[in-house]
Design an enzyme around this catalytic site. Sequence first.
Site, short mmCIF file in Angstrom:
data_model
loop_
_atom_site.label_atom_id
_atom_site.label_comp_id
_atom_site.label_asym_id
_atom_site.label_seq_id
_atom_site.Cartn_x
_atom_site.Cartn_y
_atom_site.Cartn_z
N GLY A 104 0.82 -1.20 0.00
CA GLY A 104 0.00 0.00 0.00
C GLY A 104 0.85 1.26 0.00
N CYS A 105 0.24 2.38 -0.35
CA CYS A 105 0.99 3.64 -0.43
C CYS A 105 1.43 4.14 0.94
CB CYS A 105 0.16 4.69 -1.17
SG CYS A 105 -1.51 4.93 -0.53
N TYR A 106 0.50 4.23 1.88
CA TYR A 106 0.88 4.64 3.23
C TYR A 106 1.90 3.68 3.85
CZ TYR A 106 -2.77 8.28 3.81
OH TYR A 106 -3.53 9.41 3.73
N MET A 149 6.79 10.76 -0.74
CA MET A 149 6.83 10.05 -2.03
C MET A 149 5.56 10.36 -2.81
SD MET A 149 5.90 6.10 -1.13
CE MET A 149 4.16 5.65 -1.03
N CYS A 152 5.57 4.31 2.38
CA CYS A 152 6.24 5.51 2.89
C CYS A 152 6.53 5.39 4.38
CB CYS A 152 5.38 6.73 2.59
SG CYS A 152 6.28 8.30 2.71
#
Length: 346
Positions: free
Chosen positions: A149-151, A312, A154
């Site tokens: 996932g994106c969170y 990001m 990062c």
Amino acid sequence: MIKAGIIGSTGYAGQEIVRLLLQHGDVEIKWYGSRSYIDQKYYNVFRNMFQLVDAKCMDDNMEELAEQVDVIFTATPQGLCAKLVSEDILSKAKIIDLSADFRIKDVHIYEEWYGIKHASPQFIDEAVYGLCEINREKVKNARLIANPGCYPTCSFLSIYPLAKAGVIDMNSIIIDAKSGTSGAGRGAKVQNLFCEVNENIKAYGVGTHRHTPEIEEQLTYASGKDTTIIFTPHLVPMMRGILVTAYADLVKDVSYEDVKAIYDEAYKDETFVRVLDKDAAPETRWVEGSNYVDVNFKIDSRTNRVIMMGAMDNLVKGAAGQAVQNMNLMFGFPENQGLELVPMFP
């Protein structure tokens, strides 16, 4: 030359996969899947693709797709890939799934946080968590990738060096994260309308966000200690980008030079993770449109805590770029092929 198919090609992450693969050089896109735009020209959905893509959108038929391609990207909501995948399909094509269906190893935790029954739990153990900086060798031999996932990407890359080094208390971590509106997907939602998000910032999913167990699981693997975090995401009025600010108690007496050495050692060979100079805070504008993650830290000696920061692009390193990075490893291409994107500014 390998052949690729994309299920969910008309979402934001799907279109970003198309953009990246068009400049890859060793990939031919054979299938632009989209249940919402069947038989419509792809460039009529995304006009930036005019005279670049002449194909029509096709239905999400994974069985037929597997007969035609070497790799399938599934940029779809939770639950769909798990319903479509089968042993027969995996014997013909590799799958890189951008949903959460195979990220969490405990099926009960997945079902609890996502509120759906897992349709193919038999593939969970086989699926490789596709964070290349950590699982590079496993990715190379995988046939099913759980694209992070994106969170979590990062958050994890910001915290990972200190978690692995045993410098922080793993149950003191608080993650404050902020994302642009593209992270919510392309579907029409009242709460994402311009008038709803412009000139506003809000927390959401407080204490309940579904990326929480994914972050906890990966930090547990990294540290070797059971990890429980507080994770609070926020929606900010911009299109792209994620900014993470994470806090943790220090369990060792360390100097700036000590911690800097830990980060530099962790990422010394990583193309896409940039450890910034002293006192430089990561900013989303300096990574926009790229596959880079900028990270840094600050020691707060007054409270005996460390502040870990990362920025990001949620659609590139947080989704499509990471998927292409995984594909490159799986098929023996240079890991950065098609991803040498200089961040856009302004």
